[in-house]
Design an enzyme around this catalytic site. Structure first.
Site, PDB file in Angstrom:
ATOM      1  N   THR A 190      62.124 -23.911  30.559  1.00  0.00           N
ATOM      2  CA  THR A 190      61.667 -23.073  29.468  1.00  0.00           C
ATOM      3  C   THR A 190      62.391 -23.554  28.211  1.00  0.00           C
ATOM      4  O   THR A 190      63.530 -23.273  28.008  1.00  0.00           O
ATOM      5  CB  THR A 190      61.984 -21.601  29.661  1.00  0.00           C
ATOM      6  N   GLU A 276      70.174 -28.376  34.290  1.00  0.00           N
ATOM      7  CA  GLU A 276      70.866 -27.480  35.209  1.00  0.00           C
ATOM      8  C   GLU A 276      71.648 -28.256  36.268  1.00  0.00           C
ATOM      9  O   GLU A 276      71.081 -29.044  37.026  1.00  0.00           O
ATOM     10  CB  GLU A 276      69.858 -26.537  35.866  1.00  0.00           C
TER      11      GLU A 276
END
EC number: 2.3.1.35
Length: 407
Positions: A190, A276
């Site tokens: 996102t 991440e």
């Protein structure tokens, strides 16, 4: 062009704020606002995912159909995606609240959300936050940083950059912030990006250059191959630098293009390098291709290869994974002509020549691959066209982060 400190408050006339509104919890910042003293011509690019969030629908309408924008309100924690009519109404309520709080038209308000898909926005909390933000708006670097922190989800650090450029004797400033660490594979993850500028520029010229630059920056990064429902890049320019209006096909257009390109490319690399769980930015350069699309396709195929990303994490010069990723990319090339190099601050090493391994030192290769960032270069020897893609290594922590994201 001069690189300066700052982000969305670097340009004249822009203020920002970030605060905890209570959307996520009672401790982390989760709502931000950007406000321009004067109306802004606005450009934007958005996710190509057919499942797109309500804020994307709202912003497309503002960018394409309103003459100007003047404010953006952003929340983290809830994406407002897959939320039906209630999600659309939430965007309207946000715009109405911002309009009332700042005294600007509803159709000059942009909205953005990031976080968990499928949850409805807590509108009482949202409206309370919107009403509180104007009192803390400021044009300081600190205020810009607070806004950049408020839009983070799994990001480990805020992402900001700013530059100035001379346009016919006038100093024009461009600054920006973005967020993104997972669900990153934009086709404008996102991923949200907000650019502010005091440039005086035609709306059509701003949209043209934004679309072109995004294609070579955000559209060339990947963390995990997932294209988000919320991808948005918004560029606002309020004209307060008082430069002569920038139009297409002029030297001034080219100068401003370079500045905006630097901003968007640097922010793209910040996202890729903060993927991440990652430990390094992984850059892939395909050089000497015969055409642009061939180079882009090959570069993105390498940078998105899970096996290649895992090898980078292990500091393993497993070049076969790179050549394999090129082979299934769909791009036409001659494998027996390809040279492959690894490069970092520790040096540069050719590991493949004409499709076969060189007599390289594994120890030296490991040293090179142990740095941050790491670059892989694939020379296809078919022309003079180059392309660059950015990603990151694939680690154990990526799975851990996404296994319990909602909790």
């Amino acid at each position: 062009m001069e690189i300066i400190q700052g982000g969305v408050t670097a340009a004249k006339g822009f203020k920002a704020a970030g605060m905890n509104a209570g959307i996520k919890n009672k401790t982390k910042k989760d709502m931000a606002m950007i406000f321009s003293e004067k109306p802004c011509v606005t450009a934007g690019t958005f996710t190509t995912n057919k499942v797109f969030a309500a804020p994307v629908k709202w912003d497309k309408n503002i960018v394409y159909n309103s003459k100007y924008s003047q404010a953006v309100v952003i929340n983290s924690g809830v994406a407002n995606a897959c939320t039906g009519e209630e999600g659309d109404n939430a965007c309207l309520r946000e715009a109405q609240a911002v309009s009332k709080a700042l005294g600007i038209p509803e159709n000059s308000v942009l909205v953005a959300s990031t976080g968990v898909i499928g949850m409805q926005l807590p509108m009482d909390t949202m409206v309370a936050g919107i009403n509180a933000l104007p009192s803390v708006l400021a044009d300081t670097q600190e205020a810009g940083t607070q806004a950049a922190e408020a839009i983070m989800t799994t990001d480990t650090r805020s992402k900001q950059v700013a530059v100035t450029v001379d346009i016919k004797g006038k100093k024009v400033t461009v600054g920006g912030m973005c967020k993104g660490a997972g669900m990153i594979h934009p086709n404008m993850a996102t991923m949200l990006c907000f650019i502010t500028s005091d440039a005086n520029i035609e709306k059509s010229a701003l949209q043209k250059m934004t679309s072109a630059i995004v294609d070579d920056s955000f559209n060339m990064i990947s963390v995990d191959g997932d294209t988000s429902t919320n991808d948005t890049v918004l560029v606002m320019a309020n004209g307060m630098a008082e430069n002569e209006c920038i139009k297409e096909n002029t030297p001034e257009y080219d100068e401003y293009f370079k500045a905006l390109s630097y901003i968007l490319t640097e922010l793209s690399k910040m996202i890729a390098g903060d993927g991440e769980g990652c430990t390094c930015l992984f850059e892939v350069k395909v050089i000497n291709a015969k055409e642009r699309q061939q180079a882009r396709t090959l570069a993105k195929s390498i940078v998105t290869s899970s096996l290649t990303k895992a090898a980078i994490f292990g500091h393993d010069a497993n070049w076969g994974r790179i050549l394999c990723a090129m082979g299934y990319s769909g791009a036409d090339f001659e494998p027996e002509k390809v040279d492959i190099y690894f490069e970092s601050s520790a040096g540069k090493l050719k590991i493949v020549e004409n499709g076969k391994a060189t007599d390289y030192s594994e120890e030296e290769a490991t040293k090179i691959l142990s740095q941050n960032p790491v670059t892989a270069i694939a020379d296809v020897k078919q022309g003079d066209v180059n392309a660059t893609a950015w990603g990151c290594d694939l680690t154990f922590d990526y799975v851990k982060i996404n296994a319990d994201y909602r909790s």
